[in-house]
Design a protein around this motif. Sequence first.
Motif, PDB file in Angstrom:
ATOM      1  N   TYR A 461       0.823  -1.215   0.000  1.00  0.00           N
ATOM      2  CA  TYR A 461       0.000   0.000   0.000  1.00  0.00           C
ATOM      3  C   TYR A 461       0.856   1.263   0.000  1.00  0.00           C
ATOM      4  O   TYR A 461       2.020   1.239  -0.311  1.00  0.00           O
ATOM      5  CB  TYR A 461      -0.988   0.006   1.172  1.00  0.00           C
TER       6      TYR A 461
ATOM      7  N   GLY B 385     -10.073  -0.050   1.397  1.00  0.00           N
ATOM      8  CA  GLY B 385      -8.889   0.395   0.668  1.00  0.00           C
ATOM      9  C   GLY B 385      -9.216   1.120  -0.620  1.00  0.00           C
ATOM     10  O   GLY B 385      -8.326   1.385  -1.418  1.00  0.00           O
ATOM     11  N   GLY B 401      -5.078   1.305  -1.921  1.00  0.00           N
ATOM     12  CA  GLY B 401      -4.348   2.054  -0.903  1.00  0.00           C
ATOM     13  C   GLY B 401      -3.949   3.439  -1.370  1.00  0.00           C
ATOM     14  O   GLY B 401      -2.884   3.936  -1.009  1.00  0.00           O
ATOM     15  N   THR B 454      -5.091  -2.425   5.744  1.00  0.00           N
ATOM     16  CA  THR B 454      -3.693  -2.418   6.215  1.00  0.00           C
ATOM     17  C   THR B 454      -3.559  -2.964   7.622  1.00  0.00           C
ATOM     18  O   THR B 454      -2.449  -3.113   8.120  1.00  0.00           O
ATOM     19  CB  THR B 454      -3.094  -0.997   6.193  1.00  0.00           C
TER      20      THR B 454
END
Lengths: 461, 461
Positions: A461, B385, B401, B454
């Motif tokens: 990410y 995300g 992300g 995450t």
Amino acid sequence: MGVVATRRELLRSAAGLGLAGMIPALAGCSEAKAAQPPNILFILADDLGYADLSCYGRRDYVTPHLDTLASQGVRLTQGYANSCVCSSTRIGLVTGRYQQRLVVGLEEPITTPKPTDMLPAGHPTIASLLKAQGYRTALIGKWHIGGAPAAAPTNYGYDHFYGYTGGGTSYYPLSAANPMPDDLISNGSPVAWNGYLTDVLADEAVRWITGGWGPFFLSMHFNAPHAPWTAPGDMAGAALWTDALDRNRGNLDAFAKIVVNLDQNIGKILATLDALHLANDTIVVFTSDNGGERFSEMWPFTGVKGELLEGGLRVPLILRWPGKIAPATTSPQVMVSMDFLPTLLAAAGGAPDPAFPSDGENLLPVLTGASAPHPRKLFWRHKAGDQAAVRDGDWKYLRLGGKEHLFDLAADARERADRSADEPARFAQLRDAWTAWNAGMLPYSAANFTYDVTQVDADRY
Amino acid sequence: MGVVATRRELLRSAAGLGLAGMIPALAGCSEAKAAQPPNILFILADDLGYADLSCYGRRDYVTPHLDTLASQGVRLTQGYANSCVCSSTRIGLVTGRYQQRLVVGLEEPITTPKPTDMLPAGHPTIASLLKAQGYRTALIGKWHIGGAPAAAPTNYGYDHFYGYTGGGTSYYPLSAANPMPDDLISNGSPVAWNGYLTDVLADEAVRWITGGWGPFFLSMHFNAPHAPWTAPGDMAGAALWTDALDRNRGNLDAFAKIVVNLDQNIGKILATLDALHLANDTIVVFTSDNGGERFSEMWPFTGVKGELLEGGLRVPLILRWPGKIAPATTSPQVMVSMDFLPTLLAAAGGAPDPAFPSDGENLLPVLTGASAPHPRKLFWRHKAGDQAAVRDGDWKYLRLGGKEHLFDLAADARERADRSADEPARFAQLRDAWTAWNAGMLPYSAANFTYDVTQVDADRY
């Protein structure tokens, strides 16, 4: 004279390898055997992941020469690097100590070398200590512990250096306009080179092994399979890379060809030992400087280079020493880069400098079967992502990305089941151990290189 | 009478499987063959990753029954799930359309079912359409498209439902004090069950197949290898789980045992087809609802369940149809969950409801070799995300992300080399295509479940 006859015999064998005309080493002569300590061929791959050899599980290509090496010696399943990146592992490797004891060891990795990015003058190294034992010594390939000439390997016990001092280099020489490093030096002088780097470095190893006398220590530090991912034969592709950190190039096919070529070149060096009748008198080590990069396989581990997860730390580790290490064995012994100094010195009949005691351990008794594998307590640190890790027996404390974990590696090698809530006492004990260890090391300064571990690849990410 | 003789013969075969006393299906009788469309056994694993079967590369265990199935049919290397999580894939699967066309399809996944978490009454499904073709239909195992009774599978064309409506359940019945789900229902009534869930579900499949007449469509949706990772025989371990999202349990050894048991149970169902002489008249499909979870292997892909990287989307996909699909073949044809509705309906002599045209495609011509594999254009979306993806031919646009990427999957299946800077026109074209597709779908609401991608595992920081 027996010696002359043997030399002729060696030259005959060497001719088959294209070595005719070179002066062969005589280390394998039966006359010298009793008195002479073993040769040491230490081979370091760059960014090769735990499962990147077929004998460790890789499936999309095969590595027959390294697989054969493993079948002739011991293959460790718990081999570790001192760090999850290159320079800091190499400093631990050559000093036999935690790299965090030295200012240069705080760079993870060394980028543009600063004046402080070097080992202190006179600091003992695996090469200087073996040299003191009567070895001729060389480093071929990557150094990355400081720039030449001030911090060249030849200042630290290596008789011979042929390679590059930076973190990576092109696999083919580039045009002058390309900013990518492609310069090789040989003992301080620029080298005009052609061909594929892995071939060129292995050829130099064959030359050096063949061209000397007496016991040798060769640190053969390949570039492969570090970025740029240029496959053998792809000179045009090499020119496209202008920075090894390019995130828009590379693929599994190129990676496979790079590793297969590395394996072939290692086969070439091993065949030289055979041709010179040195194989029985040579310890061969093969390992990697850290976990794999984006095209590596790390199964069953998670994490990559730059992370203190097992995938960033666990490396292939193969040792062959005919007659001393049993063939075709695997061992669960935990072994780490800084163990090589005391272990190989012991094999050479020496020991670390008492003023610089190794943080590693002489594992020769385990490797030769004289004693059983035993638990270890090892520490890691990495500035990027504020990472910390300690392994004590099968348990591991990990701090990464602002979170703390406790893993039971025996049950959960993938580091998925965080046991910290179930085992609070053990968690506290390992965290405290890390804190105490860290207090004995040099602190990072703001100037030490770092980066954002989350900004590397799409799945980070 | 021929039919009676055949029934006796079937009972003899069935006796060897412990099926004596059950009423055998007669679908395999030669008298009926010409007139009868094929049975369809559709097997869905839960969270099985791309490389979790030995025929797809897994090395730490073997899956002989599924490997054999692959050797008797076609194994697709580019099979996809409609989503990187469970509920949304299943909605795409049963409707044959992008799940984002329905309010229920916006839950990724359904957690505590809301009144809107159901397919609209009367919405055609793969089961209702096959039922209209004369099939007897069943869903055994996981539904996860809404709660019973309002949204039970039996409201949507499944004659029979034996299983659970939530996202996961214990592999063993638990004490009443344990908050982990472990309730099974059969057509609206609670089931008292014992034993290991995968065994129990497969036994029910054997019963149902054996106990009916005429062509059947069985959706056999296993729990395995979804969390909780309780190995067969580990009843004590089952009790330790109080939430399938526990992050402090599970390991590779348990995962291996779960998948090996799944394979054995599939072998049991396939043996039933053999014993009843139905194998030649049955299409068998095996696939997974999304990419693998933390103990799965996804090589050569990156990413896991919950991510639109290939590892979160690419799934094993095996089809067997004796005499129609060539045995021991692999195919690069891209196929996705919502293709099964038009494909299997075509095999049954039917077609999707014209008022609800499939977003998928009838791939029977490719699977049977009548036409060549061809490129596809497919879209994915995931709220967690803020993920977006489109695959067009070999190119893939990915947003994850907060970053956008362009990957060439043919060259770089690991999605490491971001080609967006090199191919700006292609990048813009794919991003625009996704935006246009997305505009035709329902938008997420703030109430739709999401999570922080995450914050799942140590390597996701």
